[in-house]
Structure formats: C-alpha cells, structure tokens
Design an enzyme around this catalytic site. Structure first.
Site, PDB file in Angstrom:
ATOM      1  N   CYS A   1      -9.393  -2.241 -14.209  1.00 19.90           N
ATOM      2  CA  CYS A   1      -8.936  -3.357 -15.037  1.00 19.90           C
ATOM      3  C   CYS A   1      -7.464  -3.209 -15.403  1.00 19.90           C
ATOM      4  O   CYS A   1      -6.915  -4.020 -16.144  1.00 19.90           O
ATOM      5  CB  CYS A   1      -9.812  -3.527 -16.274  1.00 19.90           C
TER       6      CYS A   1
ATOM      7  N   CYS B   1      -2.093  -2.015 -26.914  1.00 19.97           N
ATOM      8  CA  CYS B   1      -1.528  -1.022 -25.994  1.00 19.97           C
ATOM      9  C   CYS B   1      -1.406   0.346 -26.663  1.00 19.97           C
ATOM     10  O   CYS B   1      -1.444   1.372 -25.981  1.00 19.97           O
ATOM     11  CB  CYS B   1      -0.160  -1.463 -25.502  1.00 19.97           C
TER      12      CYS B   1
END
Ligand code: FES
Length: 91
Positions: free
Chosen positions: A12, A86
């Site tokens: 992914c 992130c």
C-alpha cells in the site's frame, strides 16, 4: 542492533523498518537507524524522532515507548493536517 520494528506494507506504499541499539546496562537507546518507503513528511518526522531518541546520551526505553505522534510533531514544528498520519510510522 538489538531491537527491530517493522510497520506498514510495501503493497500500500508506506512501510518503515527501524533498528535500535539499547545499552543493556542503562536501558538507553544509544543508536537508531531506519528505512522507509514513506513520503517526505514521514522521513522528516522519523528523522526528528531519531534525534529525540539518541540525544543527551539516549532516551530510556521505558520513556521511548511512551512517545506519541504528538510529541514528534511538537519537535518537528508541526505538519499539515493531511500529513499527520505520516508521523505515526516512526511512532
Ligand atoms: Fe504515506 Fe506520508 S507516509 S503519505
């Protein structure tokens, strides 16, 4: 190195592997290395995390496991909302 973590999936697009060297006597992190397929925000936040872990003689492992993405963002000076996830890779 005597500690390893892996998170995410190359399928992914986001993956990180981290290695830490912990002094068994002091239980402090004396070195930390990592690789990621994450974006620039992941690289910046993990770079700051690494500095947090090894500065001042190394963070004790019991303190390190309490770190949260918010702690990393505070040291980084923030990220845009859509990039906050992130910082979770290193955490
Ligand atoms: Fe996937 Fe930043 S790590 S967008």
């Amino acid at each position: 190195f005597n500690g390893t973590g892996r998170v995410g999936s190359p399928a992914c697009g986001d993956e990180m592997v981290m290695w830490v060297q912990i002094d068994p006597k002091t239980e402090r992190i004396i070195d930390c290395r990592w690789r990621t397929f994450g974006c620039g925000s992941a690289i910046a936040s993990t770079s700051v995390l690494t500095e947090m872990l090894i500065e001042k003689g190394g963070m004790e492992i019991n303190d390190a496991i309490k770190l949260r993405p918010q702690d990393i963002l505070a040291h980084l000076g923030g990220l845009p909302d859509r990039k906050v996830h992130c910082s979770v890779l290193g955490d």
